[in-house]
Design a protein around this motif. Sequence first.
Motif, short mmCIF file in Angstrom:
data_model
loop_
_atom_site.label_atom_id
_atom_site.label_comp_id
_atom_site.label_asym_id
_atom_site.label_seq_id
_atom_site.Cartn_x
_atom_site.Cartn_y
_atom_site.Cartn_z
N LYS A 1 27.44 10.30 44.28
CA LYS A 1 27.96 9.50 45.38
C LYS A 1 28.07 10.31 46.66
CE LYS A 1 30.46 6.34 42.34
NZ LYS A 1 31.78 5.76 41.95
N GLY A 2 27.49 11.50 46.64
CA GLY A 2 27.52 12.33 47.85
C GLY A 2 28.87 12.95 48.13
N VAL A 3 29.76 12.97 47.13
CA VAL A 3 31.07 13.59 47.34
C VAL A 3 31.22 14.74 46.34
CG1 VAL A 3 33.56 13.24 47.45
CG2 VAL A 3 32.02 11.42 48.20
N ASP A 4 31.84 14.44 45.15
CA ASP A 4 32.02 15.52 44.19
C ASP A 4 30.72 15.75 43.41
OD1 ASP A 4 33.82 13.75 41.55
OD2 ASP A 4 32.27 13.11 42.94
N SER A 5 30.71 16.88 42.71
CA SER A 5 29.48 17.31 42.04
C SER A 5 29.81 17.90 40.68
CB SER A 5 28.75 18.35 42.88
OG SER A 5 27.63 18.86 42.21
N THR A 6 28.85 17.82 39.77
CA THR A 6 28.98 18.42 38.44
C THR A 6 27.79 19.32 38.17
OG1 THR A 6 30.14 16.46 37.64
CG2 THR A 6 29.25 17.96 35.99
N PRO B 1 21.42 24.30 26.56
CA PRO B 1 22.47 25.05 25.90
C PRO B 1 22.77 26.36 26.63
CG PRO B 1 20.37 25.50 24.87
CD PRO B 1 20.10 24.54 26.01
N ALA B 2 23.98 26.86 26.50
CA ALA B 2 24.35 28.10 27.18
C ALA B 2 23.81 29.33 26.45
CB ALA B 2 25.87 28.20 27.29
N LYS B 3 23.49 30.35 27.24
CA LYS B 3 23.06 31.64 26.71
C LYS B 3 24.08 32.70 27.12
CE LYS B 3 18.05 30.90 26.73
NZ LYS B 3 16.75 31.44 27.20
N LEU B 4 24.01 33.83 26.45
CA LEU B 4 24.95 34.92 26.75
C LEU B 4 24.87 35.32 28.22
CD1 LEU B 4 24.44 37.23 23.63
CD2 LEU B 4 26.29 35.61 24.04
N GLU B 5 23.65 35.33 28.78
CA GLU B 5 23.47 35.79 30.16
C GLU B 5 23.99 34.79 31.20
OE1 GLU B 5 20.97 35.48 27.91
OE2 GLU B 5 19.18 34.58 28.84
N ASP B 6 24.48 33.64 30.75
CA ASP B 6 25.07 32.68 31.67
C ASP B 6 26.53 33.02 31.99
OD1 ASP B 6 23.36 29.96 29.98
OD2 ASP B 6 22.67 31.27 31.62
N PRO C 1 17.74 27.39 36.96
CA PRO C 1 16.94 27.39 35.72
C PRO C 1 16.94 25.99 35.13
CG PRO C 1 18.64 29.11 35.70
CD PRO C 1 18.98 28.17 36.83
N LYS C 2 15.95 25.23 35.47
CA LYS C 2 15.98 23.79 35.19
C LYS C 2 15.81 23.45 33.71
CE LYS C 2 14.19 22.77 39.80
NZ LYS C 2 14.01 24.20 40.15
N ASP C 3 15.43 24.44 32.90
CA ASP C 3 15.32 24.15 31.47
C ASP C 3 16.69 24.01 30.82
OD1 ASP C 3 14.90 27.49 30.08
OD2 ASP C 3 15.82 26.83 31.97
N ARG C 4 17.73 24.55 31.47
CA ARG C 4 19.06 24.49 30.85
C ARG C 4 20.16 24.07 31.82
NH1 ARG C 4 21.23 28.72 29.59
NH2 ARG C 4 20.03 30.19 30.85
N PHE C 5 19.91 24.20 33.10
CA PHE C 5 20.91 23.86 34.10
C PHE C 5 20.55 22.53 34.77
CE2 PHE C 5 23.45 27.81 35.08
CZ PHE C 5 22.90 28.60 34.10
N LEU D 1 22.33 28.56 43.47
CA LEU D 1 21.63 27.81 42.42
C LEU D 1 21.03 26.53 42.98
CD1 LEU D 1 24.08 28.13 39.39
CD2 LEU D 1 21.90 29.33 39.72
N ILE D 2 21.86 25.78 43.71
CA ILE D 2 21.41 24.49 44.21
C ILE D 2 22.22 24.11 45.44
CG2 ILE D 2 22.96 23.17 42.70
CD1 ILE D 2 20.67 21.09 42.42
#
Lengths: 113, 117
Positions: free
Chosen positions: B71-76, B81-86, B61-65, B46-47
């Motif tokens: 800080k270059g360490v942890d990530s989120t 909104p979520a869709k069924l296909e996620d 998918p930048k419209d929803r993700f 994804l990224i």
Amino acid sequence: AQSVTQLDSQVPVFEEAPVELRCNYSSSVSVYLFWYVQYPNQGLQLLLKYLSGSTLVKGINGFEAEFNKSQTSFHLRKPSVHISDTAEYFCAVRKGGGNKLTFGTGTQLKVEL
Amino acid sequence: EAGVAQSPRYKIIEKRQSVAFWCNPISGHATLYWYQQILGQGPKLLIQFQNNGVVDDSQLPKDRFSAERLKGVDSTLKIQPAKLEDSAVYLCASSTLRSREGVNEQFFGPGTRLTVL
């Protein structure tokens, strides 16, 4: 762009029998090839990799793979499987000079008594 | 050496809700990856971050993700909104910037299994 094909979605095998999991790739440039294993509810673990040199690569847990450039294949083999080898196995390709891994769809290896 | 940590391990939400996943890479690893693994398929990138900068987000998918690594360490990684296909397992991986062989091994976390109802 490179792609990876794993033709067998499931491979059942009896314990202590040999196994081969097939992987074919397509790429117009030089690539690095990898096999990963995924145990249930766990992340992927690297089994072995081909970067260059000898076409026969040995990995962890007794697995080995052979790079065949003319057939664009990188099949994974083990001469004698154990129950603990039951897992999903993924073949992956990475373009030389890049970081992006492209994975196949995986092969579920089921070892039975 | 501690491995790649991810939380939560499991998440169930209804469609149109939002959700966030957290990843802490191996200490010292400059590169961080988020993959989506749909049932029956291989992981799909994804990224990719290098330190706190995005290297490749062509399949996000930048419209929803969205994803950040401030800080270059942890990530989120967030879905809104979520869709069924996620519905999928979201894997985080990390690697060093350079290696002796020139090919940096990616180390994977256990993943977060998302179910969208």
